[in-house]
Design an enzyme around this catalytic site. Sequence first.
Site, PDB file in Angstrom:
ATOM      1  CE1 TYR A   1       8.308  13.711  38.566  1.00  0.00           C
ATOM      2  CE2 TYR A   1       9.904  14.674  39.828  1.00  0.00           C
ATOM      3  CZ  TYR A   1       9.126  13.754  39.783  1.00  0.00           C
ATOM      4  OH  TYR A   1       9.333  12.531  40.441  1.00  0.00           O
TER       5      TYR A   1
ATOM      6  CG  HIS B   1       8.736  13.432  46.685  1.00  0.00           C
ATOM      7  ND1 HIS B   1       7.324  13.517  46.732  1.00  0.00           N
ATOM      8  CD2 HIS B   1       8.976  12.163  46.248  1.00  0.00           C
ATOM      9  CE1 HIS B   1       7.027  12.310  46.190  1.00  0.00           C
ATOM     10  NE2 HIS B   1       7.915  11.536  45.802  1.00  0.00           N
TER      11      HIS B   1
ATOM     12  CG  HIS C   1       8.706   9.097  37.423  1.00  0.00           C
ATOM     13  ND1 HIS C   1       7.712   8.140  37.513  1.00  0.00           N
ATOM     14  CD2 HIS C   1       8.713   9.624  38.932  1.00  0.00           C
ATOM     15  CE1 HIS C   1       7.129   8.033  38.527  1.00  0.00           C
ATOM     16  NE2 HIS C   1       7.868   8.797  39.500  1.00  0.00           N
TER      17      HIS C   1
ATOM     18  CD  GLU D   1       4.904   8.485  45.807  1.00  0.00           C
ATOM     19  OE1 GLU D   1       5.813   9.168  45.815  1.00  0.00           O
ATOM     20  OE2 GLU D   1       3.716   9.016  45.906  1.00  0.00           O
TER      21      GLU D   1
ATOM     22  CG  HIS E   1      10.779   7.184  46.741  1.00  0.00           C
ATOM     23  ND1 HIS E   1      10.149   7.443  48.037  1.00  0.00           N
ATOM     24  CD2 HIS E   1      10.040   7.878  45.873  1.00  0.00           C
ATOM     25  CE1 HIS E   1       9.199   8.043  47.849  1.00  0.00           C
ATOM     26  NE2 HIS E   1       8.843   8.589  46.338  1.00  0.00           N
TER      27      HIS E   1
ATOM     28  CG  ASP F   1       5.527   6.239  42.012  1.00  0.00           C
ATOM     29  OD1 ASP F   1       5.738   6.180  43.268  1.00  0.00           O
ATOM     30  OD2 ASP F   1       6.213   7.229  41.388  1.00  0.00           O
TER      31      ASP F   1
ATOM     32  CG  HIS G   1       0.969  12.031  43.434  1.00  0.00           C
ATOM     33  ND1 HIS G   1       2.055  13.108  43.714  1.00  0.00           N
ATOM     34  CD2 HIS G   1       1.819  10.805  43.915  1.00  0.00           C
ATOM     35  CE1 HIS G   1       3.080  12.749  44.127  1.00  0.00           C
ATOM     36  NE2 HIS G   1       3.180  11.391  44.050  1.00  0.00           N
TER      37      HIS G   1
ATOM     38  CG  ASP H   1      10.093  10.378  42.991  1.00  0.00           C
ATOM     39  OD1 ASP H   1       9.823   9.694  41.604  1.00  0.00           O
ATOM     40  OD2 ASP H   1       9.509  10.190  43.854  1.00  0.00           O
TER      41      ASP H   1
HETATM   42 FE1  FEO Z   1       7.704   9.768  44.905  1.00  0.00          FE
HETATM   43 FE2  FEO Z   1       7.955   8.623  41.808  1.00  0.00          FE
HETATM   44  O1  FEO Z   1       7.496   8.457  43.458  1.00  0.00           O
END
Ligand code: FEO
Length: 395
Positions: free
Chosen positions: A192, A145, A225, A81, A79, A83, A23, A164
């Site tokens: 996390y 999230h 992750h 995002e 998701h 990544d 991030h 996530d």
């Molecule tokens: Fe919310 Fe691993 O991205």
Amino acid sequence: MSFKINDKVTWIGKIDWELRQFHGYEYSVHRGSSYNAYLIRDEKNVLIDTVWQPYAKEFIENLKKEIHLNQIDYIIVNHAEVDHSGALSELMKEIPDTPIYCTANGIKSIKGHYHEDWNFVPVKTGDTINIGTNDLIFVEARMLHWPDSMFTYMTNDNILFSNDAFGQHYASEYMYNDLVDPDELYSEAIKYYANILNPFSTLVERKIDELIKLELPVDMICPSHGIIWRKDPLQIVEQYKNWAQAYQENQITIIYDTMWQGTRRMADAIAEGIKSFDSKVNIKLYNASKTDKNDIITEVFKSRAIILGSPTVNGSILTSMAAITDLIKGLRFKNKKAAAFGCYGWSGESLKILNEHLEKAGFEVVSEGIREIWNPDQSALERCRDFGKKFAESL
Ligand code: FEO
């Protein structure tokens, strides 16, 4: 790199051993991370998520070793995002018409990032696609999230692809919870949760209850992750439920910064005072300018109370304390008590400012705090010990 999770599902992602900040520079990653994507082969072939953009080309090369890209029938974006969606642009250059299944908010996010109008198929909770011997069921997980977050559940094999949620920033070639060091695993999982999911704890609890009501058997949880939960996979769900309920341990954390050691000496004396009243409580002291901010947040998460300290400088508080208090406020901790302290030379505003920050952050401020002029002498340190004792008594 890729490996088979079972006869239908292959992990195809990237273990990022180099990563130390995530991030941007907002989240420290001491043990690296991984971006987990999954390829399901059935009568239809499905790709769930991709990897972060710097590894997009490597990802596509690896994916091509597994499957001809034209044989991918569906892409699921749990998701958006970057990544997880970072390789979409490269992938869609090769298979531009492949349908992308995601939530309505996912479409907005993907378009916002990549400015492309791909073949989106919006899905919501309960929507299902049959891929042959298995169904894939979608479960929206709004604000876990991001607004677009969702889970995908694979029937028969009973796998929850949770993105996530239940993940950890933890690089390991072992990739399964029963193979890695459990202390390392849980220290990354709690960090996390504390740093990313804590503000959404009410939603976490609700979503877990919703999942339980669906009565879906879960043999494996595959997050986006870190490692995969295959041994007693629901342990992390139980743990999340526990963490979501204003979690705390028997811990008091003192977070401070100091210019000429005066506030540090106050911190030590306050800790002595707490200990004199309660020898069992776990007291931890962190200098905010010397300690990783996300590690401090994890300690705040574990605490039943915190005490913040800063000397007064320029009518305010030290910048490290301003930064950590702002971070604490954003993470919306619940059911925690607090107080403040600091030394000063003439104007002495730090105590009032810290108290205001604590109240805005939702902490119950249990005393007006303590401030001492110049460098504390022995009687000032005795007052700090007494303050620590009374603080412990008030909990
Ligand atoms: Fe919310 Fe691993 O991205």
